[in-house]
Design an enzyme around this catalytic site. Sequence first.
Site, PDB file in Angstrom:
ATOM      1  N   LYS A   1      -2.342  57.015  22.248  1.00  0.00           N
ATOM      2  CA  LYS A   1      -1.243  57.933  21.954  1.00  0.00           C
ATOM      3  C   LYS A   1       0.100  57.356  22.398  1.00  0.00           C
ATOM      4  O   LYS A   1       1.132  57.599  21.737  1.00  0.00           O
ATOM      5  CB  LYS A   1      -1.502  59.287  22.599  1.00  0.00           C
ATOM      6  CG  LYS A   1      -2.670  60.049  21.970  1.00  0.00           C
ATOM      7  CD  LYS A   1      -2.465  60.278  20.477  1.00  0.00           C
ATOM      8  CE  LYS A   1      -3.522  61.199  19.890  1.00  0.00           C
ATOM      9  NZ  LYS A   1      -3.313  61.481  18.451  1.00  0.00           N
TER      10      LYS A   1
ATOM     11  N   SER B   1       0.731  62.778  21.725  1.00  0.00           N
ATOM     12  CA  SER B   1       0.192  63.641  22.777  1.00  0.00           C
ATOM     13  C   SER B   1       1.114  63.555  23.983  1.00  0.00           C
ATOM     14  O   SER B   1       1.797  62.534  24.185  1.00  0.00           O
ATOM     15  CB  SER B   1      -1.216  63.181  23.176  1.00  0.00           C
ATOM     16  OG  SER B   1      -1.668  63.844  24.345  1.00  0.00           O
TER      17      SER B   1
ATOM     18  N   TYR C   1      -7.650  56.999  25.173  1.00  0.00           N
ATOM     19  CA  TYR C   1      -6.864  58.007  24.460  1.00  0.00           C
ATOM     20  C   TYR C   1      -5.389  57.929  24.842  1.00  0.00           C
ATOM     21  O   TYR C   1      -4.498  57.962  23.991  1.00  0.00           O
ATOM     22  CB  TYR C   1      -7.420  59.394  24.764  1.00  0.00           C
ATOM     23  CG  TYR C   1      -6.763  60.515  23.995  1.00  0.00           C
ATOM     24  CD1 TYR C   1      -7.097  60.757  22.665  1.00  0.00           C
ATOM     25  CD2 TYR C   1      -5.817  61.336  24.600  1.00  0.00           C
ATOM     26  CE1 TYR C   1      -6.503  61.788  21.958  1.00  0.00           C
ATOM     27  CE2 TYR C   1      -5.220  62.380  23.896  1.00  0.00           C
ATOM     28  CZ  TYR C   1      -5.564  62.592  22.579  1.00  0.00           C
ATOM     29  OH  TYR C   1      -4.957  63.625  21.878  1.00  0.00           O
TER      30      TYR C   1
ATOM     31  N   ASP D   1     -12.542  58.472   4.930  1.00  0.00           N
ATOM     32  CA  ASP D   1     -12.836  57.934   6.249  1.00  0.00           C
ATOM     33  C   ASP D   1     -11.681  57.011   6.619  1.00  0.00           C
ATOM     34  O   ASP D   1     -11.531  55.923   6.054  1.00  0.00           O
ATOM     35  CB  ASP D   1     -14.153  57.165   6.208  1.00  0.00           C
ATOM     36  CG  ASP D   1     -14.510  56.522   7.543  1.00  0.00           C
ATOM     37  OD1 ASP D   1     -13.735  56.688   8.511  1.00  0.00           O
ATOM     38  OD2 ASP D   1     -15.560  55.843   7.612  1.00  0.00           O
TER      39      ASP D   1
ATOM     40  N   ILE E   1      -4.263  71.481  13.961  1.00  0.00           N
ATOM     41  CA  ILE E   1      -2.854  71.371  13.614  1.00  0.00           C
ATOM     42  C   ILE E   1      -2.672  71.073  12.134  1.00  0.00           C
ATOM     43  O   ILE E   1      -1.806  71.655  11.468  1.00  0.00           O
ATOM     44  CB  ILE E   1      -2.193  70.280  14.475  1.00  0.00           C
ATOM     45  CG1 ILE E   1      -2.218  70.692  15.951  1.00  0.00           C
ATOM     46  CG2 ILE E   1      -0.755  70.022  14.021  1.00  0.00           C
ATOM     47  CD1 ILE E   1      -1.909  69.557  16.910  1.00  0.00           C
TER      48      ILE E   1
ATOM     49  N   ASP F   1      -1.974  70.795  25.853  1.00  0.00           N
ATOM     50  CA  ASP F   1      -3.225  71.504  25.547  1.00  0.00           C
ATOM     51  C   ASP F   1      -2.990  72.502  24.429  1.00  0.00           C
ATOM     52  O   ASP F   1      -2.113  73.364  24.510  1.00  0.00           O
ATOM     53  CB  ASP F   1      -3.732  72.245  26.787  1.00  0.00           C
ATOM     54  CG  ASP F   1      -4.304  71.304  27.830  1.00  0.00           C
ATOM     55  OD1 ASP F   1      -4.638  70.166  27.475  1.00  0.00           O
ATOM     56  OD2 ASP F   1      -4.402  71.710  29.001  1.00  0.00           O
TER      57      ASP F   1
END
Length: 244
Positions: free
Chosen positions: A141, A124, A137, A46, A13, A169
């Site tokens: 999110k 997400s 995860y 980083d 993205i 997805d």
Amino acid sequence: MSVTIITGASSGIGAALAALLPGPPLLVARTAPKTVAAGARFLSADLSDPLSPDRIVAAAQAMGPVTGLVNAAGVLGRGRADQTSDADWARVIDLNLGATFRMSRAVLDPVGREGGGAIVNIASDWGLIAAPGAVAYGVAKAGVVQLTRCMALDHAREGIRVNAVCPGDTDTPMLAAGQTGAARGATLARFGTTIPLGRVARARDIASAVAFLLSDAAQFITGAALPIDGGSTLAAIATQGDLT
């Protein structure tokens, strides 16, 4: 011309977005993207390093006034709670949520000095609805969504809009990782059969929505968490309703 910082810009993205912005972006990632558009600059960083945000913002300011930030860096974590170690939990939470917080905090002052701008966080659909086997995860999110809402309220009077997009997805290296060629195509097609619109998202589908939220066309939108998932979230909610 104003500058937008894009983290996670080496692929997916973030890389798709870089080609859509009118101003010169600062592309931030661990490794350089395959191509860097004219006017753009790449900075290796980083984001787990708490000193990185200030270094990134300083590099962006050297290019021009900073008015935009896209937090697209992230890492996928799989496993239920009983399968997730403390180290895995900390890594997934920090790279998805902690880094988003630190970067967003770092741009508040420079963006505010320019009279405002926009922050867009890549969350997400798993931050909106529960998903099996990805506890760290999903929590990370969901935290990004709530961070978006809280910062939108806190900084609206400064002219800083904060929104999130919540992809389903999407055809990026994170999805079907390690698969190539026909095997990858078959996996993506299989994922697509579960999505109401019949396919997985392309990176540009998500990037186009992000570009809109960064633009003046979205100047009265803040605190939104926009699902871009081909109807998957809606279908999941509808299914839950059928079970009650």
